[in-house]
Structures are given as structure tokens and as C-alpha cells.
Design an enzyme around this catalytic site. Structure first.
Site, PDB file in Angstrom:
ATOM      1  N   LYS A 205     -28.659  -2.659  27.128  1.00 40.06           N
ATOM      2  CA  LYS A 205     -27.602  -3.182  26.253  1.00 40.06           C
ATOM      3  C   LYS A 205     -26.516  -2.125  26.017  1.00 40.06           C
ATOM      4  CE  LYS A 205     -25.255  -5.228  23.172  1.00 40.06           C
ATOM      5  NZ  LYS A 205     -24.577  -6.494  23.252  1.00 40.06           N
ATOM      6  N   CYS A 259     -18.773  -4.162  18.780  1.00 41.57           N
ATOM      7  CA  CYS A 259     -19.749  -3.872  19.848  1.00 41.57           C
ATOM      8  C   CYS A 259     -19.305  -2.681  20.684  1.00 41.57           C
ATOM      9  CB  CYS A 259     -19.908  -5.087  20.747  1.00 41.57           C
ATOM     10  SG  CYS A 259     -20.269  -6.571  19.825  1.00 41.57           S
TER      11      CYS A 259
HETATM   12  N1  SAJ Z   1     -10.219  -4.768  26.142  1.00 38.15           N
HETATM   13  C1  SAJ Z   1      -9.201  -4.049  26.752  1.00 38.15           C
HETATM   14  N2  SAJ Z   1      -9.002  -4.190  28.092  1.00 38.15           N
HETATM   15  C2  SAJ Z   1      -9.768  -5.024  28.847  1.00 38.15           C
HETATM   16  C3  SAJ Z   1     -10.819  -5.735  28.235  1.00 38.15           C
HETATM   17  C4  SAJ Z   1     -11.021  -5.591  26.875  1.00 38.15           C
HETATM   18  O1  SAJ Z   1      -8.478  -3.282  26.083  1.00 38.15           O
HETATM   19  O2  SAJ Z   1      -9.507  -5.115  30.045  1.00 38.15           O
HETATM   20  C5  SAJ Z   1     -10.463  -4.618  24.694  1.00 38.15           C
HETATM   21  C6  SAJ Z   1     -10.372  -5.920  23.911  1.00 38.15           C
HETATM   22  O3  SAJ Z   1      -9.056  -6.237  23.571  1.00 38.15           O
HETATM   23  C7  SAJ Z   1     -11.226  -5.600  22.703  1.00 38.15           C
HETATM   24  C8  SAJ Z   1     -12.314  -4.699  23.297  1.00 38.15           C
HETATM   25  O4  SAJ Z   1     -11.799  -4.213  24.520  1.00 38.15           O
HETATM   26  O5  SAJ Z   1     -10.501  -4.860  21.739  1.00 38.15           O
HETATM   27  C9  SAJ Z   1     -13.631  -5.352  23.552  1.00 38.15           C
HETATM   28  O6  SAJ Z   1     -13.454  -6.667  24.048  1.00 38.15           O
HETATM   29  P1  SAJ Z   1     -14.376  -7.318  25.166  1.00 38.15           P
HETATM   30  O7  SAJ Z   1     -13.878  -8.681  25.430  1.00 38.15           O
HETATM   31  O8  SAJ Z   1     -14.479  -6.411  26.325  1.00 38.15           O
HETATM   32  O9  SAJ Z   1     -15.825  -7.328  24.559  1.00 38.15           O
HETATM   33  P2  SAJ Z   1     -16.490  -7.818  23.183  1.00 38.15           P
HETATM   34  O10 SAJ Z   1     -16.587  -6.630  22.272  1.00 38.15           O
HETATM   35  O11 SAJ Z   1     -15.891  -9.047  22.656  1.00 38.15           O
HETATM   36  O12 SAJ Z   1     -17.962  -8.223  23.724  1.00 38.15           O
HETATM   37  C10 SAJ Z   1     -18.725  -7.252  24.403  1.00 38.15           C
HETATM   38  C11 SAJ Z   1     -19.264  -7.866  25.712  1.00 38.15           C
HETATM   39  N3  SAJ Z   1     -19.858  -6.829  26.540  1.00 38.15           N
HETATM   40  C12 SAJ Z   1     -19.503  -6.668  27.844  1.00 38.15           C
HETATM   41  O13 SAJ Z   1     -18.653  -7.345  28.375  1.00 38.15           O
HETATM   42  C13 SAJ Z   1     -20.230  -5.611  28.600  1.00 38.15           C
HETATM   43  C14 SAJ Z   1     -20.294  -8.927  25.375  1.00 38.15           C
HETATM   44  O14 SAJ Z   1     -20.905  -9.422  26.554  1.00 38.15           O
HETATM   45  C15 SAJ Z   1     -21.372  -8.347  24.443  1.00 38.15           C
HETATM   46  O15 SAJ Z   1     -22.326  -9.313  24.104  1.00 38.15           O
HETATM   47  C16 SAJ Z   1     -20.679  -7.880  23.181  1.00 38.15           C
HETATM   48  O16 SAJ Z   1     -19.769  -6.838  23.550  1.00 38.15           O
HETATM   49  C17 SAJ Z   1     -21.713  -7.389  22.205  1.00 38.15           C
HETATM   50  O17 SAJ Z   1     -22.027  -8.135  21.262  1.00 38.15           O
HETATM   51  O18 SAJ Z   1     -22.256  -6.302  22.389  1.00 38.15           O
END
Ligand code: SAJ
Length: 428
Positions: A205, A259
Site C-alpha cells: 500500500k 493519501c
Molecule cells: N496529481 C498531480 N499530477 C498527476 C496526478 C495527480 O499533481 O499527474 C495530484 C492530484 O491533483 C492530487 C494528488 O496528486 O493533489 C493525488 O491525487 P491522485 O488522483 O493521484 O490520488 P488520490 O490521493 O486521490 O488516491 C490515491 C490513489 N493511489 C494511487 O493511484 C497509487 C488511490 O488508488 C488510493 O486508494 C488512494 O490514494 C488512497 O486512499 O491511498
């Protein structure tokens, strides 16, 4: 081992949807939350979390009696702990919710029960924190009761779908615990179920979210390099990503949410001497709001008294979650520099940030603005028409930090559109 009733402790973003899923499959579920407001509002049929499809599910399982709520655990065949694991100011995991959830199970734990920890936790938490607490019952883990760790891996905004379809890892403290976990989650999980040991699944995780954090950090660092070298980062990434083995993520105002911006610290905390890359990635992402601020500051050298309309405060597009949001950090810097900030967050219009005027509508936010700062790529922002916007605001300077707005159209609409990490099209 037959599981007919489950007690789920923690009715948040994960616990409540999970409770709904099991209940829909005919399991009798008791959802437990230590916050009396959550229990009360659920009793009145009010779902406190914004997640597509959740309210319908919860309402239906409440109506047919398969889901009930309580403030303390009741005897059950299985217990799931889905409480938050935030971190303290020093970035160390706050396991107090996990501890009190485990303690609350002790009085009702029976021979033959299964306990599953779902909360994201530092490596070894199941073995070294949860197991000894549960054994205060006089029962022995792995023999008298079974114990496993199974992390949630769902994406906010798509939780209902991903809970069912994603692969699920279940790590048992022994084989019997992992098998019991599998039998339970098979009730609603359609994705592959992978069995391993508890510590491996804890680490899986943390590795997943850390991997994403590090990849976003490099995208953010690239955006700063692009500024330095007069390159358009969005063009550069699109070209680089045509390479068959390259998949660069998107830069932006930083990494937020509860997360990805938190979990990597659990590894750093557990082994600081051998997690330098992870720490640096966190630091890069945490300093990205300052980079956004500096970029705007170059465009508006004096911010004192200048009216900036901020569009979006959520931590990512199309969610109402503002926890650890980098957009809020940007706004704080603007306020500290004396800017007059009006913010419009359609998913949480009444959120309070000291010193910020929260608008009740887009129109109100931009009415008197001198500049527009786009911080979140909400769908409803992406489709804004620059010709219509030009009627709503006197502002002509726009900084798009998430590459949501087509530069040509906005420039044709009379705006000076600047993008984060793009000095090719707008030398500043
Ligand atoms: N972000 C960027 N650039 C990107 C992608 C995301 O700046 O290319 C930013 C987003 O705007 C946000 C942050 O990263 O601020 C996180 O967003 P996210 O969509 O990547 O992830 P979360 O936090 O919504 O969900 C993550 C997911 N983990 C992965 O993709 C490895 C999800 O599957 C997990 O279940 C979740 O964390 C969790 O609960 O741990």
C-alpha cells in the site's frame, strides 16, 4: 468459517462504502463511529460523504435493515478497522485512532473471529500494534482469532466502482487469516484477490502511493526546469510520453489529499536512513505551491492590494475534499503577500480560509478580479467559454496551473493566458 455479520469501525471515505457493499450482499453490518455526529446523521438517513453512488447505496441498505449504526462495536463474526491514520506535525503517523479502534474490539472479541485492519499504516503495525492490543482479550492471534491487513486502494470519485473491481491484497498474520479474509471480501470484490503476509501488504500500500508521489514530483521538477530553459512543459511531456516506456505524469500546484501526501512519510518515519529519495520527492511536491506563487508573482510583481480570483480549492478535480490541498497553500501565500483573494470552490462554497473571501458563484468570484488563477481542473472549469468569461470579468491575466484551458481559444478571447511551466509561449 461463515461470516454473516460484520462490524466496521470508522464510517469515513472507506468504511462507509465498504459497509454498504457488504450489506448489499446480504451480510448484516454494524457500522461504528466514535463521532456521535456521524452516527446521528446516518441514523437520520443523511450521508456525510460526497461520493457518487454512495447515498443511494447507504439509503437502500438502511431501509432494508442490513446496515445499522452504533457508537461502540457489537459482537460479530468479523471486524474491519477503517479509521484514519493522519500524521503529526513532525510527519510521524498518528496511530491513536487505530489503537482505540483495536481497544474497542477487545471486549467483544470471540474465539473464531476475524479482524482486518484496512487503515494505511507504517510497516509492522498489524503485528506490533494491533495484535498485542487484541490479545489483551486473552485470545491468541492466529490461533483463537484471525488477523489480517488489507489496504483500500480506491480512487476518491470512483470508490463505488473501484471497491468492487480493483485487485485486493490481503495479508494474513498466518495462512488461515489470509484465507478467511479472502472468503469475506469475495462477497463483493470482483477483482483479483492476492494473498500474502500482513507486513508485505502494508508495504504494498505504501509503495503504491509513494511510487505515484515520486512520479508526480519529477513532473513538478520538470515544470521548474522548463521555466528555466524557456520550454513548454506540457508540450515536452506530450512528446516524451510517445516513447513506449515513458509515462510522465502531470505537473500542477502540488500533491494533496489524505493519501499520497501523507503515506510516503510512513516509510520515511520507519527507516529515515534509507528513504532519501522518498523524502526528497515529498519535499519537492510540498514546495510546488511556492512555485505557483512565484510564477504569479513574476506576472504581477506587486501583489499588495491586487485582486486575484482563485478557481478551485479541492485537492484534485471533481471532489469536495480539501484536505492537504496544495491550492490552499497557494492561497495562503497570496494572502501573506497582501493580495485580495476571492475563491470559488463549487464543491465546497462555504469553506473558510482566514483572510479569503469565499464567493457564492463563479460570477461573484471573478466580477472585480484583476487576475484569474486556476488551481484545480474541475470538469466545470475546463468547459468555461473564454468569450463568456470576458463578459464576466475585467481580468485579462490568467494563470492556468493544470493545463485545463486551450491557450489558443483563451488568447483569441482576449486573455493573456499563462501556463505553469510554460515559458516558450509566454516569456516572462
Ligand atoms: N496529481 C498531480 N499530477 C498527476 C496526478 C495527480 O499533481 O499527474 C495530484 C492530484 O491533483 C492530487 C494528488 O496528486 O493533489 C493525488 O491525487 P491522485 O488522483 O493521484 O490520488 P488520490 O490521493 O486521490 O488516491 C490515491 C490513489 N493511489 C494511487 O493511484 C497509487 C488511490 O488508488 C488510493 O486508494 C488512494 O490514494 C488512497 O486512499 O491511498
Amino acid at each position: 468459517m461463515e461470516i454473516n455479520n460484520i462490524c466496521i469501525i470508522g464510517l469515513g471515505y472507506i468504511g462507509l462504502p465498504t459497509a454498504g457493499m457488504f450489506a448489499k450482499k446480504g451480510v448484516r453490518v454494524t457500522g461504528v463511529d466514535s463521532d456521535p455526529r456521524v452516527v446521528e446523521s446516518l441514523r437520520h438517513g443523511k450521508v456525510h460523504i460526497h461520493e457518487p453512488g454512495l447515498t443511494d447505496l447507504v439509503t437502500s441498505v438502511f431501509r432494508d435493515g442490513s446496515l445499522a449504526v452504533a457508537s461502540v462495536p457489537v459482537p460479530a463474526d468479523a471486524f474491519i478497522i477503517a479509521v484514519p491514520t493522519p500524521f503529526y506535525d513532525d510527519k510521524k503517523a498518528d496511530l491513536s485512532y487505530v489503537r482505540s479502534a483495536a481497544e474497542s474490539i477487545v471486549p467483544v472479541l470471540r474465539r473464531g473471529n476475524l479482524v482486518v485492519l484496512e487503515s494505511t499504516s507504517p510497516p509492522l503495525t498489524t503485528q506490533r500494534v494491533v495484535k498485542p492490543i487484541l490479545e489483551q482479550s486473552g485470545l491468541k492471534a492466529g490461533e483463537d482469532f484471525l488477523l489480517a491487513y488489507s489496504p483500500e486502494r480506491v480512487l476518491p470519485g470512483q470508490i463505488m466502482k473501484e471497491l468492487v473491481e480493483n485487485a485486493r491484497v490481503i495479508g494474513g498474520i498466518n495462512e488461515a487469516s489470509a484465507q478467511a479474509g479472502k472468503a469475506m471480501y469475495l462477497k463483493f470484490v470482483a477483482g483479483e484477490i492476492v494473498l500474502t503476509d500482513a507486513t508485505t501488504s502494508e508495504m504494498v500500500k505504501l509503495m503504491e502511493n509513494t511510487y505515484r508521489d515520486v512520479n508526480i514530483a519529477i513532473a513538478n521538477e520538470f515544470s521548474r526546469l522548463a521555466e528555466r530553459f524557456g520550454v513548454d512543459i506540457w508540450e515536452a511531456i506530450a512528446i516524451a510520453n510517445r516513447h513506449p516506456r515513458v509515462r510522465i505524469l502531470n505537473p500542477g500546484p502540488g500533491v494533496g489529499g489524505h493519501c499520497i501526501s501523507v503515506d510516503p512519510w510512513f516509510l520515511v518515519e520507519s527507516a529515515p536512513d534509507i528513504s532519501r529519495l522518498i523524502r526528497t520527492a515529498r519535499e519537492v511536491n510540498d514546495s510546488q505551491p511556492a512555485f505557483v506563487f512565484e510564477t504569479l508573482n513574476k506576472l504581477m510583481p506587486t501583489l499588495q492590494g491586487r485582486r486575484v480570483a482563485v478557481l478551485g480549492l479541492a485537492f484534485k478535480p471533481d471532489v469536495d475534499d480539501l484536505r492537504e490541498s496544495p491550492a490552499i497553500e497557494v492561497v495562503r501565500e497570496l494572502i501573506a503577500a497582501g493580495a485580495v483573494v476571492t475563491a470559488w470552490e463549487p464543491f465546497k462554497p462555504d469553506f473558510v480560509i482566514p483572510g479569503v473571501e469565499m464567493a457564492a458563484s463563479l460570477e461573484e468570484a471573478v466580477r472585480d478580479a484583476e487576475a484569474l488563477l486556476l488551481l484545480v481542473g474541475h470538469s466545470q472549469f475546463k468547459t468555461l467559454d473564454p468569450a463568456e468569461m470576458a463578459q464576466l470579468t475585467p481580468a485579462r491575466l490568467v494563470l492556468d496551473t493544470v493545463n485545463a484551458w486551450p491557450a489558443e481559444t483563451w488568447r483569441a478571447g482576449g486573455f493573456t493566458l499563462e501556463k505553469l511551466g510554460d515559458r516558450k509561449n509566454s516569456p516572462r
